[in-house]
Design a protein around this motif. Sequence first.
Motif, short mmCIF file in Angstrom:
data_model
loop_
_atom_site.label_atom_id
_atom_site.label_comp_id
_atom_site.label_asym_id
_atom_site.label_seq_id
_atom_site.Cartn_x
_atom_site.Cartn_y
_atom_site.Cartn_z
N ALA A 1 0.86 -1.18 -0.01
CA ALA A 1 -0.09 0.07 -0.16
C ALA A 1 0.94 1.14 -0.15
O ALA A 1 0.44 2.29 -0.57
N MET A 2 2.04 1.23 0.89
CA MET A 2 2.80 2.29 0.80
C MET A 2 3.91 2.51 -0.24
O MET A 2 4.48 3.46 -0.48
N GLY A 3 4.19 1.32 -1.09
CA GLY A 3 4.94 1.28 -2.01
C GLY A 3 6.64 1.70 -1.71
O GLY A 3 6.95 1.23 -0.51
N LYS A 4 7.33 2.59 -2.29
CA LYS A 4 8.44 3.11 -1.89
C LYS A 4 8.54 4.07 -0.80
O LYS A 4 9.81 4.46 -0.11
N HIS A 5 7.39 4.63 -0.29
CA HIS A 5 7.41 5.50 0.78
C HIS A 5 7.92 4.81 2.00
O HIS A 5 7.97 3.76 2.42
N PRO A 6 8.73 5.80 2.84
CA PRO A 6 9.54 5.25 3.95
C PRO A 6 8.27 4.20 4.94
O PRO A 6 8.72 3.47 5.55
N TYR A 7 7.32 4.79 4.96
CA TYR A 7 6.16 3.90 5.69
C TYR A 7 5.80 2.58 5.33
O TYR A 7 5.25 1.91 6.14
N GLY A 8 6.38 2.41 4.21
CA GLY A 8 6.03 1.02 3.64
C GLY A 8 7.29 0.01 3.98
O GLY A 8 7.23 -1.25 3.53
N ARG A 9 8.38 0.62 4.47
CA ARG A 9 9.50 -0.30 4.89
C ARG A 9 9.35 -0.83 5.97
O ARG A 9 8.76 -0.44 7.02
N PRO A 10 9.68 -2.13 6.14
CA PRO A 10 9.74 -2.84 7.49
C PRO A 10 10.35 -2.35 8.60
O PRO A 10 11.56 -2.12 8.76
N ILE A 11 9.76 -2.08 9.92
CA ILE A 11 10.07 -1.18 10.91
C ILE A 11 11.41 -2.28 11.44
O ILE A 11 12.07 -1.50 11.84
N GLY A 12 11.12 -3.44 11.58
CA GLY A 12 12.12 -4.24 12.02
C GLY A 12 13.24 -4.83 10.98
O GLY A 12 14.11 -5.48 11.28
N GLY A 13 13.05 -4.52 9.80
CA GLY A 13 13.93 -4.73 8.59
C GLY A 13 13.71 -6.03 8.15
O GLY A 13 12.68 -6.79 8.39
N SER A 14 14.53 -6.37 7.35
CA SER A 14 14.46 -7.95 6.74
C SER A 14 15.88 -8.48 7.03
O SER A 14 16.66 -8.23 7.47
N SER A 15 15.80 -9.79 6.63
CA SER A 15 16.97 -10.50 6.83
C SER A 15 18.30 -10.00 6.07
O SER A 15 19.30 -9.85 6.83
N LYS A 16 17.98 -9.50 5.23
CA LYS A 16 19.24 -8.95 4.41
C LYS A 16 19.41 -7.59 4.90
O LYS A 16 20.82 -7.43 5.14
N SER A 17 18.75 -6.79 5.18
CA SER A 17 19.01 -5.23 5.82
C SER A 17 19.61 -5.47 7.24
O SER A 17 20.55 -4.63 7.49
N VAL A 18 19.08 -6.24 7.99
CA VAL A 18 19.66 -6.50 9.28
C VAL A 18 20.91 -7.14 9.21
O VAL A 18 21.76 -6.46 9.83
N ARG A 19 21.29 -7.99 8.43
CA ARG A 19 22.72 -8.41 8.08
C ARG A 19 23.69 -7.51 7.80
O ARG A 19 24.84 -7.37 8.05
N ALA A 20 23.12 -6.46 7.08
CA ALA A 20 23.99 -5.62 6.58
C ALA A 20 24.24 -4.30 7.66
O ALA A 20 25.18 -3.53 7.33
N VAL A 21 23.78 -4.21 8.85
CA VAL A 21 23.78 -3.16 9.86
C VAL A 21 25.36 -3.52 10.68
O VAL A 21 25.64 -4.47 10.94
N GLN A 22 26.00 -2.41 10.55
CA GLN A 22 27.50 -2.78 11.29
C GLN A 22 27.56 -1.88 12.33
O GLN A 22 26.59 -0.71 12.62
N LEU A 23 28.39 -1.80 13.03
CA LEU A 23 28.58 -1.03 14.45
C LEU A 23 28.42 0.43 14.24
O LEU A 23 28.01 1.26 14.95
N LYS A 24 29.26 0.67 13.24
CA LYS A 24 29.31 2.35 13.00
C LYS A 24 27.89 2.78 12.45
O LYS A 24 27.68 4.21 12.59
N ASP A 25 27.15 2.08 11.99
CA ASP A 25 25.92 2.61 11.59
C ASP A 25 24.92 2.66 12.70
O ASP A 25 24.31 3.88 12.93
N ILE A 26 25.16 1.92 13.82
CA ILE A 26 24.55 2.09 14.86
C ILE A 26 24.82 3.54 15.78
O ILE A 26 24.00 4.27 16.22
N GLU A 27 26.17 3.62 15.61
CA GLU A 27 26.88 4.84 16.47
C GLU A 27 26.03 5.81 15.69
O GLU A 27 25.87 7.07 16.14
N ALA A 28 26.11 6.10 14.14
CA ALA A 28 25.67 7.06 13.30
C ALA A 28 24.09 7.31 13.78
O ALA A 28 23.69 8.62 13.91
N GLN A 29 23.30 6.35 13.90
CA GLN A 29 21.91 6.43 14.23
C GLN A 29 21.73 7.07 15.68
O GLN A 29 20.92 7.73 15.70
#
Lengths: 435, 454
Positions: free
Chosen positions: B166-194
């Motif tokens: 329903a939301m397509g490419k809008h940020p509201y359409g992205r999974p809040i908890g992420g996907s298996s691929k996107s979660v695997r991609a997160v690194q410590l520097k991303d956490i610190e930046a966020q």
Amino acid sequence: LSTARPSVNPLQTVPFGTGLTLHRTTLRNGLKLLMLPDATAPVLSFHLWYGVGSRHAKAGKTGISHLFEHLMFNETRKLPAGELDRLIEARGGSTNASTWVDWTHYHTDLPAGELDFIARIEAERMHHLVLNDAALTSEKDVVMNERRFRVDDDIEGTVGEKLYSLAFTRHPYRIPTIGHMRDIKGFTRKDCEQFYKTYYAPNNATMIIAGDLKPKQALACIEKHFGKLKPARIPAPRKVVEPAQRAERTAELRWPTPTAKIVLGYKSPAFPDEAYGVLTVLNEALFGGRGSRMWRRLVHKTGLCADVQASPSPFADVGLYEMSFSLRQGAKVREVLRVVDEELRDIQRTPMSEAELSKVKNRLELGFLLGLESAYGKAEQAGFFEVVAGDATGLFTRLETYRTVTAKELQSCARTLLNKSTRTRVTVLPKGGRP
Amino acid sequence: MTARVSAKLAKPSKKPTKSSSAMELVTADGVPLLIERSDAVPLVHVQLTFSRGTVHDPVGKEGLSRLLSKMLRMGTKQLRASDVEDRVDSMGAQLSIGAGASYLGVSGVVVERNVEEFFQLIGELLTAPAFRPKDLAQQKRETLASLEQLCDDDRSLCGRHFRALAMGKHPYGRPIGGSSKSVRAVQLKDIEAQYRKLITAKDLVIGVAGPLSGERVAELCDKHFSRLPRRAPVVEHVAEPEAPKGLRIVVVDKPERTQTQVAIGTTGTHSRDRDHVPLIVANTAFGGLFSARLTQEVRVRRGLSYGASSSVGVDRARELWSMWTFPSATDAVGCIELQLKLLADYVAEGPSERELQRAKSYLIKSHAFEIDTADKRLDQRIDEIVHDLPKGYHDNFLDQVRAVDRASAHAAMAKRIRVDALAMVVVATAKDIVPALKALPGVSSVDVVPFDRI
């Protein structure tokens, strides 16, 4: 001068915790009435419990208590179909019900000042429900859909049904509350009429009202609407003694899921037993939150499980202490069982430290207080203790058990209850996967 | 235990205007401090809400803010994760740290006698997180495990795919908890930046409910939360989502389903739209009550589904309007056809006067239950800030409901709920249902995705 005998006994009062007073009486027709005045918010929570649940079902009629719970929202002599919901919602209220092994529970939350309205409605459907074939057919369809939702297409529901049917060989706790599909399909209007006449009567009901109310006025209101209803001859409860379990029972299911699951059930004390309170503390140490023993070992340390949960079933008779383990993809069932058994042996052999015991007690006290924040929470908890344990104020006795239990008592509880010989195990494996 | 109905209605309501125990203060650092005084039980509820959330996760790193929230619970340089859990439990407290589209929030409750220690712990976790590599590995493992578990929950699967469609490419359409691929991609520097992006006192609101005076709460906040970073908040504009034309269908294919999960919907309103409250009233009459049209026709008259309801979402940008059912596999297409017809008729004609009055009466009279405990009253006040609702949204809500008439309710449905721009997700065994779904009028696409591709 009226010489008629009043249809109500005098109100008795007992303290309910530190700030509230429980007012209670029994009408002459047997209806138990409990009231918890609490004016902190302008709301009322009205609860009616009937002493009938899935344990009362006859062979071939499983699920009738639950189906009947649905039918109670249909037509009455004075209210056409759908009117009950319309009237409650137009007043800003919400209503629902639930059925379990020992009871059926109806509850309605309304703004303060609507007691007369809801008492009139509940009295009407306690005595003047109209059952017709069209409504029964539609409601059976709804319940069959509910069964698909909760059991047939739901792994937890399917496993739960299997666990109880395996753990209990004679006691009616082996019967699923929602009923078997073939029984739901087969119910007739006559079945329902007979069930209604048998169990829906003031002397099989307990009413709890919490919130912004004045006890004397509320009593007069309840007496006005319920006082003239006639009691019924309620069948004496069947006493079924479950034969002692002497060896572990197991079953294995295959399911379209990427991960395996294990559910264990140990025979556990009846809810009214003090031992149930002790087991609740033990359970909190083993499974209560992220600091618990099982979570730390299975989720955090070894990563064998994605989730672990457990609770003893709050039944009037001996039930099951259920533990469920959702395995990570690739984790082996036997490895998880080995770790679970190790943890259980440890709590049996080594008394808990005072620090851990204090932590667990604090968690339980918090949960207890959170349950008493709203009018609904107070009425629900008081009603549950009254119906299942025979005394609403037993709620506070149970809190006292939590506060005073010792490490030695917990160790003894673990030794007595957590034996493989009284365990039932259901394992779920991914279709096409290996254990 | 089985129950008659499980659908819950989410709706806004009004805070008390008389005998109010509400206070609004500002900490020494300039952070808004909302207080609800209540002596009902000896518990203190605390909420610290930072007003940026998962919509600010980088593309390809969905789930980052959620992981950050989990990492904040993993301790400080002095405290290991297990120490944190022990301290929380020992205090008689519950602590939750999570993230949604528009917020990252810390919320908790503690027995009154331990409130000072609880505030101290929250302050330490937020100001001096350890962010250890092994903790991140642990949290990623747990997140991936919970994504695996999602495959067993058909309703959640439906919701996840419905939002994406329903939301397509809008940020509201992205999974809040992420996907298996996107979660695997997160690194410590991303956490610190966020952490640097989201955790700032300039983007914070604090709420406290319980038996504490305003003075005491202010003292506790100044003492324990004054060392929070004070970076300028991130400014990233979130555009309004738009619904593409046509009836777009995704079937989440799962074997052996005897029952389906069905979600149908489109974009709804923004809280600042003039027809926002009329749409809430119109939706309440359509599918927001047990006595509403959708529930009566689907469940009560035909027994097609155990639950049938509709709801209006509210967030900073336009959210979704959606309706939900879960019919048996054999009834699914008939139920969907009925739902589409009911919706088309309702959009064309609006509610009847009786339906409208019933919905208004419910919304007005049920407000007592939106404010019957101190923490609910606090929730409303924080909600107004976090979701950027118009000032006085909850205070004015009931007056706005009273002002809705048939014409405005009908106009809101007709304008916002475009029956020619609907998204539909069905969790079912695809081979049993796809041909019939393709034959529905107005279908622009039917795609099939495997249930375990998360």
